[in-house]
Write a protein that holds these residues in place. Structure first.
Motif, PDB file in Angstrom:
ATOM      1  N   THR A 105       2.695   6.875  -5.921  1.00  0.00           N
ATOM      2  CA  THR A 105       1.652   5.937  -5.496  1.00  0.00           C
ATOM      3  C   THR A 105       0.626   5.731  -6.607  1.00  0.00           C
ATOM      4  OG1 THR A 105       0.386   7.752  -4.516  1.00  0.00           O
ATOM      5  CG2 THR A 105       1.903   6.560  -3.063  1.00  0.00           C
TER       6      THR A 105
ATOM      7  N   ALA B 146      -1.376   4.011  -9.229  1.00  0.00           N
ATOM      8  CA  ALA B 146      -1.684   2.579  -9.236  1.00  0.00           C
ATOM      9  C   ALA B 146      -1.316   1.909 -10.546  1.00  0.00           C
ATOM     10  CB  ALA B 146      -3.170   2.383  -8.942  1.00  0.00           C
TER      11      ALA B 146
ATOM     12  N   LYS C  71      -4.282  -6.059 -13.446  1.00  0.00           N
ATOM     13  CA  LYS C  71      -3.540  -5.274 -12.462  1.00  0.00           C
ATOM     14  C   LYS C  71      -4.397  -5.082 -11.211  1.00  0.00           C
ATOM     15  CE  LYS C  71      -0.890  -2.723 -15.951  1.00  0.00           C
ATOM     16  NZ  LYS C  71       0.427  -3.247 -15.553  1.00  0.00           N
TER      17      LYS C  71
ATOM     18  N   ASP D  54      -4.367  -3.064  -7.450  1.00  0.00           N
ATOM     19  CA  ASP D  54      -3.715  -2.060  -6.603  1.00  0.00           C
ATOM     20  C   ASP D  54      -4.344  -2.053  -5.217  1.00  0.00           C
ATOM     21  OD1 ASP D  54      -1.939   0.298  -6.199  1.00  0.00           O
ATOM     22  OD2 ASP D  54      -3.870   1.305  -5.904  1.00  0.00           O
TER      23      ASP D  54
ATOM     24  N   ASP E  25      -4.806   0.320  -1.928  1.00  0.00           N
ATOM     25  CA  ASP E  25      -4.710   1.657  -1.329  1.00  0.00           C
ATOM     26  C   ASP E  25      -5.301   1.659   0.075  1.00  0.00           C
ATOM     27  OD1 ASP E  25      -3.897   4.321  -1.488  1.00  0.00           O
ATOM     28  OD2 ASP E  25      -5.923   5.002  -2.019  1.00  0.00           O
TER      29      ASP E  25
ATOM     30  N   GLU F 169       4.675   1.483 -11.514  1.00  0.00           N
ATOM     31  CA  GLU F 169       3.337   1.547 -10.948  1.00  0.00           C
ATOM     32  C   GLU F 169       3.278   0.723  -9.668  1.00  0.00           C
ATOM     33  OE1 GLU F 169       0.927  -0.107 -14.011  1.00  0.00           O
ATOM     34  OE2 GLU F 169       1.641  -2.145 -13.692  1.00  0.00           O
ATOM     35  N   ARG F 170       2.365   1.081  -8.797  1.00  0.00           N
ATOM     36  CA  ARG F 170       2.276   0.387  -7.524  1.00  0.00           C
ATOM     37  C   ARG F 170       1.568  -0.961  -7.640  1.00  0.00           C
ATOM     38  NH1 ARG F 170      -0.676   3.432  -2.627  1.00  0.00           N
ATOM     39  NH2 ARG F 170      -2.466   3.131  -4.036  1.00  0.00           N
ATOM     40  N   ALA F 171       0.684  -1.091  -8.604  1.00  0.00           N
ATOM     41  CA  ALA F 171      -0.127  -2.300  -8.720  1.00  0.00           C
ATOM     42  C   ALA F 171       0.725  -3.526  -9.014  1.00  0.00           C
ATOM     43  CB  ALA F 171      -1.165  -2.133  -9.817  1.00  0.00           C
TER      44      ALA F 171
ATOM     45  N   ASN G 146       0.825  -1.208   0.000  1.00  0.00           N
ATOM     46  CA  ASN G 146       0.000   0.000   0.000  1.00  0.00           C
ATOM     47  C   ASN G 146       0.856   1.254   0.000  1.00  0.00           C
ATOM     48  OD1 ASN G 146       1.011  -0.428   2.567  1.00  0.00           O
ATOM     49  ND2 ASN G 146      -0.761   0.493   3.609  1.00  0.00           N
TER      50      ASN G 146
END
Length: 492
Positions: free
Chosen positions: A266, A268, A362, A364, A366, A290-292, A192
């Motif tokens: 952050t 996604a 994908k 993500d 959060d 990317e965070r995902a 996260n």
């Protein structure tokens, strides 16, 4: 020589009269039946051909009835699919309205639930004579023609109509061959926190001779060392970080760690490119990933009906079983809908295609905590999910649910449109075939008539001629029979 025992003239007249009577009988039969070949004794070859053709005509009449039944069945299915499309379009309108913050999402959800229920009713009722093409995956063959080979062998040909399952059934995950190699999850956990990149400045970064540019996500900042004044390198990096933060880039922030400028993203589902150049830094371009996390599907393997794929995200298990003719794009969209339906706090999904052309799901996170469990598996031998899988899980009561529903309903609408288009194509093909069968039947009847029907004009003329011949034959026989009477005069 005259003889009272043998009357040659009478015999000739009698044979002639018999021939005339035979021809007259045949002509009268033609006139009464309308056929010149009424039985095998009239002309065995033509009679045999005509009987084969007559059997084909009877077969084509049955085929015409089959096509009419099939056309009606498909018409019902097409109308059902079109109605479902209209209802899904209404649901999309409700979902779009739910994107606003100041609306009563509870009432909107009530409307969506009612429309969803109506779709179920339409799908259940779209049957003709007990056959529903909007449920299940097994195709239907409609008898379309009889094909006779030169050898005399007859085979039936069919028009295959694929069912278009528009139910919202979840399906049954199979226990067959493992397919885990076709869906590869990236190394977890699904964090996260943001991803970072660092820029290391030279010790002279606070020198007045240093000039450099930093471009973050398309926004460029230019710096001159003299602008920082007589400050330490750390203070200068703090000022640079402040300038980047002042850009207000969504999901991007800057900070300092020691003598490094640290950029954090952050975002996604989007990489952030960072370019820096000039003196005091080493020219380079980096990308903040990317965070995902991803589930990447095979580019070469085929998806078969009953192939099931399952993604586990924390305590949520999302499952989708492919139907007939589906691809990994359908599988990815199905898993996305399953994850979205679980309504896990902070979890968002996206289906896309990577640079190699592979389908990618994908995911993500959060939420307040990272998700440690993240796996993807697959197995064959299941029962397919419905084409509107995920419809029951649409929930616009939250921001995340409304956002996810907007993407998912587009997939459902496309599925129903594709179904209606497939039925429309099949119905059009059947109509063409039915028209052809009608014309072919007429042609066969014409051909049979050419072979065996009597020419009534000719028969009428021959009848009159034979009737005259018959009368003359009777007269001739009468005269021939009187010939021996003349011999009696020799004895008077």
């Amino acid at each position: 020589m005259s003889s009272i025992l043998t009357n040659t003239s009478a015999m000739v007249a009698l044979q002639t009269l018999k021939g005339i009577n035979s021809d007259l009988s045949r002509v009268q039969s033609e006139i009464s039946t309308g056929k010149s070949v009424g039985s095998a004794k009239d002309n065995s070859a033509l009679w045999a051909i005509s009987k084969v053709m007559e059997s084909d005509v009877q077969g084509f009449k049955s085929i015409s009835e089959s096509l009419s039944l099939g056309e009606s069945t498909i018409a019902v299915a097409r109308q059902g699919a079109e109605t479902v499309t209209d209802l899904l379009t209404e649901i999309k309108g409700k979902i779009v309205a739910a994107q606003e913050e100041n609306v009563d999402r509870g009432k909107i959800q009530t409307d969506i639930d009612a429309l969803t229920s109506q779709i179920g009713s339409v799908v259940g009722a779209a049957q003709f004579n007990g056959l529903n093409l909007l449920k299940g995956t097994e195709g239907v063959d409609i008898l379309a023609s009889l094909d006779r080979q030169e050898s005399g062998q007859v085979t039936a040909s069919n028009i295959a109509v694929a069912r278009q399952d528009l139910s919202a059934d979840a399906g049954v995950y199979g226990t067959g061959t493992a397919l885990s190699a076709n869906s590869v999850a990236s190394a977890g956990p699904i964090a996260n926190t943001g991803n970072t990149q660092s820029i290391t400045f030279a010790n002279t970064a606070d020198s007045s001779s240093d000039t450099f540019d930093i471009t973050v996500a398309g926004s460029t900042l230019s710096f001159v060392g003299a602008d920082f004044g007589a400050v330490t390198e750390e203070v200068a990096i703090d000022q640079i970080a402040g300038a980047i933060n002042a850009l207000g880039l969504e999901g991007v922030s800057a900070s300092r760690t020691g003598s490094d400028l640290v950029l954090t993203s952050t975002r996604a589902f989007e990489d952030v490119d960072v370019t820096f150049s000039g003196t005091g830094v080493t020219d380079d371009t980096v990308s903040i990933a990317e965070r995902a996390e991803n589930v990447t599907f095979s580019q070469v393997s085929q998806v078969n009906e009953g192939d099931g794929y399952r993604v586990t995200v924390g305590s949520t298990v999302a499952t989708y079983i492919a139907g007939q003719g589906e691809t990994f794009e359908d599988v990815a969209n199905g898993l996305k809908a399953a994850i979205d339906s679980a309504d896990v706090d902070g979890l968002t999904t996206l289906v896309t295609t990577d640079a190699n052309g592979a389908q990618v799901l994908k995911i993500d996170n959060d939420s307040a905590t990272s998700i440690t469990t993240f796996t993807a598996v697959g197995a064959a031998g299941g029962e397919a999910s419905g084409g509107l899988f995920g419809l029951d899980g649409i929930d616009v009561s939250t921001n995340a649910g409304a956002d996810a529903a907007l993407a998912n309903v587009e997939v459902l609408i496309q599925n129903s449109i594709d179904a209606a288009a497939e039925f429309g194509t099949a119905q059009g093909r059947i109509e063409i075939q039915a028209e052809f069968i009608g014309k072919l039947t007429d042609s066969l009847k014409t051909g049979i008539g050419t072979l065996v029907d009597a020419d009534m004009e000719e028969a009428s003329a021959r009848l009159q001629a034979l009737q005259v011949q018959q009368q003359l034959g009777v007269q001739a026989l009468s005269i021939a029979n009187q010939a021996p009477q003349s011999i009696l005069s020799l004895f008077r």
